[in-house]
Design a protein around this motif. Structure first.
Motif, PDB file in Angstrom:
ATOM      1  N   GLU A  27       1.068   4.058  -2.988  1.00  0.00           N
ATOM      2  CA  GLU A  27       0.808   5.478  -2.722  1.00  0.00           C
ATOM      3  C   GLU A  27       1.974   6.350  -3.180  1.00  0.00           C
ATOM      4  O   GLU A  27       1.771   7.409  -3.773  1.00  0.00           O
ATOM      5  N   ARG A  62       0.836  -1.207   0.000  1.00  0.00           N
ATOM      6  CA  ARG A  62       0.000   0.000   0.000  1.00  0.00           C
ATOM      7  C   ARG A  62       0.867   1.252   0.000  1.00  0.00           C
ATOM      8  O   ARG A  62       0.638   2.179  -0.774  1.00  0.00           O
ATOM      9  N   GLN A  63       1.900   1.282   0.847  1.00  0.00           N
ATOM     10  CA  GLN A  63       2.783   2.446   0.921  1.00  0.00           C
ATOM     11  C   GLN A  63       3.534   2.666  -0.385  1.00  0.00           C
ATOM     12  O   GLN A  63       3.672   3.800  -0.852  1.00  0.00           O
ATOM     13  N   GLU A  90       2.035   6.513  -6.960  1.00  0.00           N
ATOM     14  CA  GLU A  90       0.996   7.438  -7.421  1.00  0.00           C
ATOM     15  C   GLU A  90       1.453   8.884  -7.236  1.00  0.00           C
ATOM     16  O   GLU A  90       1.310   9.714  -8.130  1.00  0.00           O
ATOM     17  N   ARG A  91       2.001   9.199  -6.060  1.00  0.00           N
ATOM     18  CA  ARG A  91       2.490  10.567  -5.785  1.00  0.00           C
ATOM     19  C   ARG A  91       3.584  10.978  -6.755  1.00  0.00           C
ATOM     20  O   ARG A  91       3.625  12.109  -7.231  1.00  0.00           O
TER      21      ARG A  91
END
Length: 145
Positions: free
Chosen positions: A43, A39-40, A46-47
Motif C-alpha cells: 500500500e 500488505r502495508q 502504491e501511494r
C-alpha cells in the motif's frame, strides 16, 4: 518527498515483477514477513508511486514461448464513441495492446494467452461486449521483428 526503497521493498517489487498476481500470503513467505506487513508495504509503495499498476511489460520482441499471441481487429457500432469497450479492454489481463485505428476497423487488440482455448474465451468476451459489431482474429505464427 520520495522514500528510498529498502531491501524488503526491492524484494517485494522483484517478486511482483515475476508474478503480479501473487497474494500477500505468498509474498510474505518469499520475503519472510507477515502477510499484514507485506500488505502495508505494498500500500505504501502504491501511494509513493513505486508501484503504479499491475501489468506485464516485457522488452520488445521477448515473449515466453508458452504464450499464444493473437491480433483482433474490432469494429464498434459507434466509431466516435464506444469508450465502454476501451474501458472493458483495459481490465482484461490478456489484452497486451490496444490501438485505435483508421480505416475499416476501429481497434487493433493484441492478446496474449496461455492457450488457444483461452484466446477463444477472450474473443467471446470481446465480441459479446455491447458496442462491438464485428471482429477478425488472427493467431500470430512468428515474430520476426
Amino acid at each position: 518527498m520520495k522514500r528510498v526503497l529498502d531491501s524488503l521493498d526491492e524484494r517485494i517489487i522483484a517478486e511482483l515483477t515475476l508474478n503480479g498476481r501473487a497474494t500477500h500470503a505468498e509474498l510474505a513467505i518469499k520475503v519472510n514477513l507477515s502477510r499484514n506487513a507485506v500488505r502495508q508495504r505494498i500500500e505504501r509503495l502504491e501511494r509513493d508511486g513505486a508501484i503504479q499498476g499491475y501489468t506485464l511489460r516485457r522488452p520488445e520482441g521477448q515473449t515466453p514461448s508458452s504464450l499464444i499471441n493473437a491480433v483482433m481487429f474490432v469494429y464498434r457500432y459507434d466509431r466516435m464513441r464506444g469508450t465502454e469497450v476501451l474501458e472493458a479492454l483495459r481490465k482484461m489481463p490478456e489484452v497486451l495492446q490496444c490501438e485505435v485505428m483508421s480505416g475499416e476497423y476501429d481497434l487493433m487488440v493484441r492478446v496474449g494467452a496461455s492457450s488457444p482455448e483461452r484466446v477463444h474465451k477472450v474473443w467471446n468476451e470481446i465480441s459479446a461486449m455491447p458496442g462491438v459489431e464485428n471482429t477478425i482474429t488472427s493467431f500470430v505464427l512468428l515474430n520476426v521483428i
